[in-house]
Design a protein around this motif. Structure first.
Motif, PDB file in Angstrom:
ATOM      1  N   GLY A 152       0.790  -1.233   0.000  1.00 18.68           N
ATOM      2  CA  GLY A 152       0.000   0.000   0.000  1.00 18.68           C
ATOM      3  C   GLY A 152       0.813   1.269   0.000  1.00 18.68           C
ATOM      4  N   GLY A 153       2.146   1.153  -0.059  1.00 15.39           N
ATOM      5  CA  GLY A 153       2.952   2.359  -0.120  1.00 15.39           C
ATOM      6  C   GLY A 153       2.556   3.229  -1.305  1.00 15.39           C
ATOM      7  N   TRP A 154       2.581   4.535  -1.130  1.00 18.81           N
ATOM      8  CA  TRP A 154       2.130   5.578  -2.062  1.00 18.81           C
ATOM      9  C   TRP A 154       0.642   5.868  -1.934  1.00 18.81           C
ATOM     10  N   ALA A 264       8.246  10.465  -6.059  1.00 18.03           N
ATOM     11  CA  ALA A 264       6.800  10.563  -5.878  1.00 18.03           C
ATOM     12  C   ALA A 264       6.044  10.665  -7.199  1.00 18.03           C
ATOM     13  N   ASN A 265       6.652  11.223  -8.225  1.00 16.99           N
ATOM     14  CA  ASN A 265       5.938  11.430  -9.486  1.00 16.99           C
ATOM     15  C   ASN A 265       6.192  10.337 -10.520  1.00 16.99           C
ATOM     16  N   ASN A 266       6.917   9.268 -10.132  1.00 17.51           N
ATOM     17  CA  ASN A 266       7.144   8.168 -11.064  1.00 17.51           C
ATOM     18  C   ASN A 266       5.827   7.502 -11.455  1.00 17.51           C
ATOM     19  N   ARG A 267       5.805   6.955 -12.647  1.00 17.87           N
ATOM     20  CA  ARG A 267       4.633   6.166 -13.066  1.00 17.87           C
ATOM     21  C   ARG A 267       4.700   4.799 -12.399  1.00 17.87           C
ATOM     22  N   ARG A 268       3.562   4.356 -11.878  1.00 21.05           N
ATOM     23  CA  ARG A 268       3.504   3.039 -11.238  1.00 21.05           C
ATOM     24  C   ARG A 268       2.097   2.480 -11.334  1.00 21.05           C
ATOM     25  N   ASP A 269       1.958   1.197 -11.039  1.00 19.71           N
ATOM     26  CA  ASP A 269       0.681   0.491 -11.173  1.00 19.71           C
ATOM     27  C   ASP A 269      -0.086   0.576  -9.849  1.00 19.71           C
ATOM     28  N   TYR A 328      11.558  -3.727  -1.419  1.00 15.43           N
ATOM     29  CA  TYR A 328      12.210  -2.492  -1.016  1.00 15.43           C
ATOM     30  C   TYR A 328      11.299  -1.737  -0.048  1.00 15.43           C
ATOM     31  N   CYS A 329      11.900  -1.100   0.947  1.00 10.70           N
ATOM     32  CA  CYS A 329      11.140  -0.275   1.887  1.00 10.70           C
ATOM     33  C   CYS A 329      10.938   1.117   1.296  1.00 10.70           C
ATOM     34  N   GLY A 330       9.846   1.729   1.666  1.00 15.11           N
ATOM     35  CA  GLY A 330       9.589   3.088   1.206  1.00 15.11           C
ATOM     36  C   GLY A 330       9.512   3.155  -0.306  1.00 15.11           C
ATOM     37  N   GLY A 331      10.116   4.197  -0.876  1.00 16.95           N
ATOM     38  CA  GLY A 331      10.044   4.395  -2.314  1.00 16.95           C
ATOM     39  C   GLY A 331      10.921   3.456  -3.117  1.00 16.95           C
ATOM     40  N   GLY A 332      11.894   2.823  -2.469  1.00 18.52           N
ATOM     41  CA  GLY A 332      12.755   1.874  -3.173  1.00 18.52           C
ATOM     42  C   GLY A 332      13.833   2.531  -4.008  1.00 18.52           C
ATOM     43  N   PHE A 333      14.296   1.796  -5.035  1.00 14.32           N
ATOM     44  CA  PHE A 333      15.449   2.217  -5.845  1.00 14.32           C
ATOM     45  C   PHE A 333      16.656   2.477  -4.943  1.00 14.32           C
ATOM     46  N   GLY A 334      16.825   1.641  -3.940  1.00 15.17           N
ATOM     47  CA  GLY A 334      17.893   1.809  -2.968  1.00 15.17           C
ATOM     48  C   GLY A 334      17.336   1.713  -1.563  1.00 15.17           C
TER      49      GLY A 334
END
Length: 366
Positions: A152-154, A264-269, A328-334
């Protein structure tokens, strides 16, 4: 002799008050300070006084720029000092530029022929602070947990909120404090929300101001294993101790810091994120580790579709012990990734082998 009069709550004296008193005193030859009594504070501010009135009076009288002190006891909002003002008949009533009761005070000045003087904003001699900020800092916890999010993140970001969806997360130990922070920074564990709370700030407002969601300060303050309804503000559906997670969680540091606001503005499903959140919610209600792992796998699939790198032990076969799931925790990518294991022994073997660190669910009792 020119008498100057000022009034306020002055519930917790700070350097800004002293600067105002000095500037007001410079307008004349004699300064009277009126402070709202404890009864007035309770009536109009709905809070207890920080000190008994006699103690507060003694503190104000001890200031070298203050010549006299009176206690405002009138119950008319903004004019608790009216009786003393009419009796003393000062030549000047000094106020700050943000005074909320200008019409009332100007009218009072007209009754005695006093000048209503607005002191212009001058550069503060110290970093500005308010009584509210001081009270928050006094009440701030000495230590706080961070958090891991399962699904449910985001959906806690107001513009991405969805009816019928959830944010599922868990507060974790070891705890952090302003002096001891046993985790990497910029790591996806809700550290900015915890830092704001430890410094006496409004964590929810702080996070929303960054353009991200409320889940970090919400779970840090609430603690436990929580299900939140997706929406513009925190709405808690259920909170558990998370006993079925004890001995089964570990963190993996990817070696790359990350910044959630940048993502925050990345495209995601969001449809897939919402579906995973419903599964995670059901897992919490049932206390079902396997079902929670399924929700984590679904969340990780969304992260991989966004372009995040594969996590160790998740997609490569043959790893022993093999985790149930990870994301990944939070927003991810690291940042950190959270791993779930079937039993404590497997978790401990993974942590002993290196690269992983054990964490436990944390709930504040009472």
């Amino acid at each position: 002799m020119i008498h100057v009069f000022v009034s306020g709550c002055y519930d917790i004296l700070h350097a800004g008050h002293l600067q105002f008193f000095r500037e007001a005193r410079a307008l004349g030859d004699h300064l009277t300070v009126s402070f709202a009594s404890s009864e007035v504070l309770w009536r109009h501010k709905q809070r207890r006084s920080s000190l008994p009135d006699d103690h507060k009076r003694a503190l104000l009288e001890g200031l070298k720029m203050v010549d006299a002190v009176v206690v405002g006891r009138g119950m008319e909002e903004g004019l608790d000092f009216k009786d003393d003002f009419l009796q003393l008949r000062p030549e000047i009533l000094a106020v700050t530029e943000d005074d909320k009761y200008t019409p009332l005070k100007k009218s009072l000045c007209a009754e005695v022929g006093a000048r209503y003087v607005v002191l212009p904003k001058t550069p503060p001699q110290f970093s500005p602070v308010s009584t509210t900020q001081i009270v928050r800092f006094i009440r701030a916890p000495e230590a706080a947990p961070l958090r891991v999010d399962f699904a449910g993140g985001w959906l806690d970001v107001p513009r991405y909120a969805r009816d019928g969806a959830y944010v599922v997360n868990c507060a974790i130990s070891p705890l952090v404090s302003l002096r001891d922070w046993p985790y990497e920074r910029n790591a996806g564990l809700g550290g900015s929300g915890a830092w704001a709370m430890l410094n006496g700030q409004d964590g929810i407002a702080s996070e929303l101001g960054l353009g991200v969601g409320w889940q970090d300060p919400a779970i840090v303050a609430e603690t436990g294993l929580c299900v939140w309804r997706s929406g513009p503000r925190p709405s808690l559906e259920i909170k558990l101790e998370g006993a079925f997670l004890r001995g089964r969680m570990a963190l993996y540091w990817t070696g790359r810091p990350h910044a959630t606001p940048d993502l925050a503005n990345n495209r995601r499903d969001y449809e897939a994120i919402a579906r995973a959140s419903v599964v995670a919610r059901e897992a919490v209600w049932r206390g079902d580790l396997a079902l929670l792992a399924e929700a984590v796998r679904q969340s990780y699939a969304v992260q991989r579709a966004e372009g995040m790198q594969p996590l160790p032990g998740i997609e490569a076969p043959g790893r022993t012990p093999r985790p149930l799931a990870a994301k990944y925790c939070g927003g991810g990518f690291g940042g950190y990734a959270v791993y779930l294991f079937a039993d404590p022994a497997e978790r401990d073997v993974a942590c002993t082998a290196g690269g992983f660190r054990p964490i436990e669910p944390y709930v504040k009792l009472g």
